[in-house]
Design a protein around this motif. Structure first.
Motif, PDB file in Angstrom:
ATOM      1  N   ASP A  27      67.705  23.702  37.860  1.00  0.00           N
ATOM      2  CA  ASP A  27      68.874  23.861  38.185  1.00  0.00           C
ATOM      3  C   ASP A  27      69.163  25.445  38.259  1.00  0.00           C
ATOM      4  O   ASP A  27      68.275  26.266  37.580  1.00  0.00           O
ATOM      5  N   GLY A  28      70.111  26.114  38.720  1.00  0.00           N
ATOM      6  CA  GLY A  28      70.186  27.493  38.694  1.00  0.00           C
ATOM      7  C   GLY A  28      70.544  27.891  40.328  1.00  0.00           C
ATOM      8  O   GLY A  28      70.646  27.190  41.281  1.00  0.00           O
ATOM      9  N   ASP A  29      70.873  29.127  40.304  1.00  0.00           N
ATOM     10  CA  ASP A  29      71.129  29.874  41.678  1.00  0.00           C
ATOM     11  C   ASP A  29      70.202  29.628  42.749  1.00  0.00           C
ATOM     12  O   ASP A  29      70.348  29.375  43.977  1.00  0.00           O
ATOM     13  N   CYS A  30      69.041  29.530  42.530  1.00  0.00           N
ATOM     14  CA  CYS A  30      67.936  29.444  43.604  1.00  0.00           C
ATOM     15  C   CYS A  30      67.955  28.021  44.163  1.00  0.00           C
ATOM     16  O   CYS A  30      67.555  27.801  45.272  1.00  0.00           O
ATOM     17  N   MET A  31      68.497  27.036  43.153  1.00  0.00           N
ATOM     18  CA  MET A  31      68.697  25.636  43.986  1.00  0.00           C
ATOM     19  C   MET A  31      70.018  25.681  44.945  1.00  0.00           C
ATOM     20  O   MET A  31      69.853  24.506  45.641  1.00  0.00           O
ATOM     21  N   LYS A  32      70.455  26.919  44.975  1.00  0.00           N
ATOM     22  CA  LYS A  32      71.524  26.708  46.155  1.00  0.00           C
ATOM     23  C   LYS A  32      70.874  26.982  47.662  1.00  0.00           C
ATOM     24  O   LYS A  32      71.280  26.832  48.591  1.00  0.00           O
ATOM     25  N   HIS A  33      69.627  27.438  47.607  1.00  0.00           N
ATOM     26  CA  HIS A  33      69.036  27.608  48.741  1.00  0.00           C
ATOM     27  C   HIS A  33      67.798  26.934  49.003  1.00  0.00           C
ATOM     28  O   HIS A  33      67.172  26.350  49.956  1.00  0.00           O
ATOM     29  N   TYR A  34      67.042  26.035  47.903  1.00  0.00           N
ATOM     30  CA  TYR A  34      65.667  25.649  48.024  1.00  0.00           C
ATOM     31  C   TYR A  34      65.905  24.167  47.309  1.00  0.00           C
ATOM     32  O   TYR A  34      66.573  23.961  46.270  1.00  0.00           O
ATOM     33  N   LYS A  35      65.165  23.111  48.069  1.00  0.00           N
ATOM     34  CA  LYS A  35      65.270  21.869  47.504  1.00  0.00           C
ATOM     35  C   LYS A  35      64.313  21.755  46.118  1.00  0.00           C
ATOM     36  O   LYS A  35      64.550  21.182  45.111  1.00  0.00           O
ATOM     37  N   ASN A  36      63.196  22.404  46.239  1.00  0.00           N
ATOM     38  CA  ASN A  36      62.201  22.576  44.919  1.00  0.00           C
ATOM     39  C   ASN A  36      61.774  23.872  45.191  1.00  0.00           C
ATOM     40  O   ASN A  36      61.707  24.845  46.074  1.00  0.00           O
ATOM     41  N   TYR A  37      61.568  24.536  43.938  1.00  0.00           N
ATOM     42  CA  TYR A  37      61.068  25.976  43.662  1.00  0.00           C
ATOM     43  C   TYR A  37      60.066  25.770  42.442  1.00  0.00           C
ATOM     44  O   TYR A  37      60.527  25.637  41.431  1.00  0.00           O
ATOM     45  N   ILE A  38      58.678  26.191  42.605  1.00  0.00           N
ATOM     46  CA  ILE A  38      57.880  26.013  41.437  1.00  0.00           C
ATOM     47  C   ILE A  38      57.093  27.434  41.521  1.00  0.00           C
ATOM     48  O   ILE A  38      56.487  27.795  42.666  1.00  0.00           O
ATOM     49  N   ILE A  39      57.051  28.122  40.373  1.00  0.00           N
ATOM     50  CA  ILE A  39      56.235  29.223  40.112  1.00  0.00           C
ATOM     51  C   ILE A  39      54.958  28.864  39.380  1.00  0.00           C
ATOM     52  O   ILE A  39      55.373  28.261  38.153  1.00  0.00           O
ATOM     53  N   THR A  40      53.922  29.367  39.796  1.00  0.00           N
ATOM     54  CA  THR A  40      52.560  29.098  38.891  1.00  0.00           C
ATOM     55  C   THR A  40      52.169  30.550  38.455  1.00  0.00           C
ATOM     56  O   THR A  40      51.633  31.306  39.468  1.00  0.00           O
ATOM     57  N   LEU A  41      51.842  30.789  37.156  1.00  0.00           N
ATOM     58  CA  LEU A  41      50.903  31.727  36.855  1.00  0.00           C
ATOM     59  C   LEU A  41      49.636  31.204  36.161  1.00  0.00           C
ATOM     60  O   LEU A  41      49.715  30.360  35.313  1.00  0.00           O
ATOM     61  N   GLN A  42      48.625  31.955  36.786  1.00  0.00           N
ATOM     62  CA  GLN A  42      47.314  31.435  36.283  1.00  0.00           C
ATOM     63  C   GLN A  42      46.472  32.927  35.687  1.00  0.00           C
ATOM     64  O   GLN A  42      46.784  33.769  36.620  1.00  0.00           O
ATOM     65  N   VAL A  43      46.164  32.717  34.454  1.00  0.00           N
ATOM     66  CA  VAL A  43      45.294  34.100  34.187  1.00  0.00           C
ATOM     67  C   VAL A  43      43.707  33.675  34.551  1.00  0.00           C
ATOM     68  O   VAL A  43      43.321  32.673  34.144  1.00  0.00           O
ATOM     69  N   ILE A  44      43.181  34.774  35.098  1.00  0.00           N
ATOM     70  CA  ILE A  44      41.947  34.358  35.398  1.00  0.00           C
ATOM     71  C   ILE A  44      40.918  35.296  35.124  1.00  0.00           C
ATOM     72  O   ILE A  44      41.135  36.575  35.014  1.00  0.00           O
ATOM     73  N   SER A  45      39.880  35.047  34.226  1.00  0.00           N
ATOM     74  CA  SER A  45      39.040  35.897  33.535  1.00  0.00           C
ATOM     75  C   SER A  45      37.617  36.342  34.169  1.00  0.00           C
ATOM     76  O   SER A  45      37.038  35.180  34.549  1.00  0.00           O
ATOM     77  N   ARG A  46      37.340  37.369  34.310  1.00  0.00           N
ATOM     78  CA  ARG A  46      36.101  37.701  35.252  1.00  0.00           C
ATOM     79  C   ARG A  46      35.651  38.966  34.305  1.00  0.00           C
ATOM     80  O   ARG A  46      36.137  40.161  34.322  1.00  0.00           O
ATOM     81  N   GLY A  47      34.342  38.317  33.481  1.00  0.00           N
ATOM     82  CA  GLY A  47      34.029  39.397  32.671  1.00  0.00           C
ATOM     83  C   GLY A  47      34.717  40.058  31.572  1.00  0.00           C
ATOM     84  O   GLY A  47      35.426  38.933  30.819  1.00  0.00           O
ATOM     85  N   VAL A  48      34.966  41.240  31.203  1.00  0.00           N
ATOM     86  CA  VAL A  48      35.948  41.704  30.576  1.00  0.00           C
ATOM     87  C   VAL A  48      37.262  42.001  30.945  1.00  0.00           C
ATOM     88  O   VAL A  48      38.205  42.516  30.239  1.00  0.00           O
ATOM     89  N   SER A  49      37.409  41.701  32.203  1.00  0.00           N
ATOM     90  CA  SER A  49      38.816  41.842  32.665  1.00  0.00           C
ATOM     91  C   SER A  49      39.458  40.444  33.097  1.00  0.00           C
ATOM     92  O   SER A  49      38.610  39.400  33.180  1.00  0.00           O
ATOM     93  N   SER A  50      40.866  40.496  33.218  1.00  0.00           N
ATOM     94  CA  SER A  50      41.587  39.337  33.346  1.00  0.00           C
ATOM     95  C   SER A  50      42.661  39.815  34.464  1.00  0.00           C
ATOM     96  O   SER A  50      43.202  40.832  34.616  1.00  0.00           O
ATOM     97  N   PHE A  51      42.885  38.694  35.215  1.00  0.00           N
ATOM     98  CA  PHE A  51      43.751  38.964  36.527  1.00  0.00           C
ATOM     99  C   PHE A  51      44.799  37.940  36.476  1.00  0.00           C
ATOM    100  O   PHE A  51      44.641  36.586  35.975  1.00  0.00           O
ATOM    101  N   ALA A  52      46.001  38.128  36.972  1.00  0.00           N
ATOM    102  CA  ALA A  52      47.018  37.348  36.808  1.00  0.00           C
ATOM    103  C   ALA A  52      47.372  36.708  38.512  1.00  0.00           C
ATOM    104  O   ALA A  52      47.178  37.759  39.359  1.00  0.00           O
ATOM    105  N   LYS A  53      47.336  35.406  38.683  1.00  0.00           N
ATOM    106  CA  LYS A  53      47.548  35.115  39.922  1.00  0.00           C
ATOM    107  C   LYS A  53      48.874  34.102  40.012  1.00  0.00           C
ATOM    108  O   LYS A  53      49.091  33.104  39.209  1.00  0.00           O
ATOM    109  N   TYR A  54      49.747  34.681  40.830  1.00  0.00           N
ATOM    110  CA  TYR A  54      51.038  34.142  40.989  1.00  0.00           C
ATOM    111  C   TYR A  54      50.977  33.056  42.299  1.00  0.00           C
ATOM    112  O   TYR A  54      50.808  33.631  43.065  1.00  0.00           O
ATOM    113  N   THR A  55      51.783  31.936  41.988  1.00  0.00           N
ATOM    114  CA  THR A  55      51.726  31.070  43.374  1.00  0.00           C
ATOM    115  C   THR A  55      53.309  30.641  43.262  1.00  0.00           C
ATOM    116  O   THR A  55      53.912  30.263  42.091  1.00  0.00           O
ATOM    117  N   ASN A  56      53.936  30.728  44.506  1.00  0.00           N
ATOM    118  CA  ASN A  56      55.268  30.486  44.591  1.00  0.00           C
ATOM    119  C   ASN A  56      55.388  29.231  45.635  1.00  0.00           C
ATOM    120  O   ASN A  56      55.136  29.619  46.872  1.00  0.00           O
TER     121      ASN A  56
END
Length: 89
Positions: A27-56
């Motif tokens: 529910d909310g304002d974005c549902m005025k424009h989109y039938k469905n809306y999904i955000i995914t955040l994944q943390v990917i570790s590589r050695g001593v570093s980590s990265f954030a990957k967003y999927t919309n």
């Protein structure tokens, strides 16, 4: 978002094994424009570093609706704020 307060009600799914959080709009304002809306955040570790990957993932209510670039901009801004906070810690 664009200088305005918006409401975003979501259902969260947490997958600790894959270090993933999925936020599905129900529910909310974005549902005025989109039938469905999904955000995914994944943390990917590589050695001593980590990265954030967003999927919309979204489906427009009709072809005339804009792409959700304003929400992507907000996610990038939020990610930079979190990064800056982690660097200070």
């Amino acid at each position: 978002i664009d200088g305005k307060v918006e409401v975003f009600k979501d259902r969260l799914k947490i997958d600790e094994e894959n270090k993933t959080i999925t936020s599905e709009a129900i529910d909310g304002d974005c549902m005025k424009h989109y039938k469905n809306y999904i955000i995914t955040l994944q943390v990917i570790s590589r050695g001593v570093s980590s990265f954030a990957k967003y999927t919309n993932d979204y489906e427009k209510l009709n072809e005339n609706m804009p792409s959700p670039t304003k929400y992507l901009d907000w996610l990038l801004h939020m990610g930079k704020d979190v990064d800056a906070s982690l660097i200070k810690a």
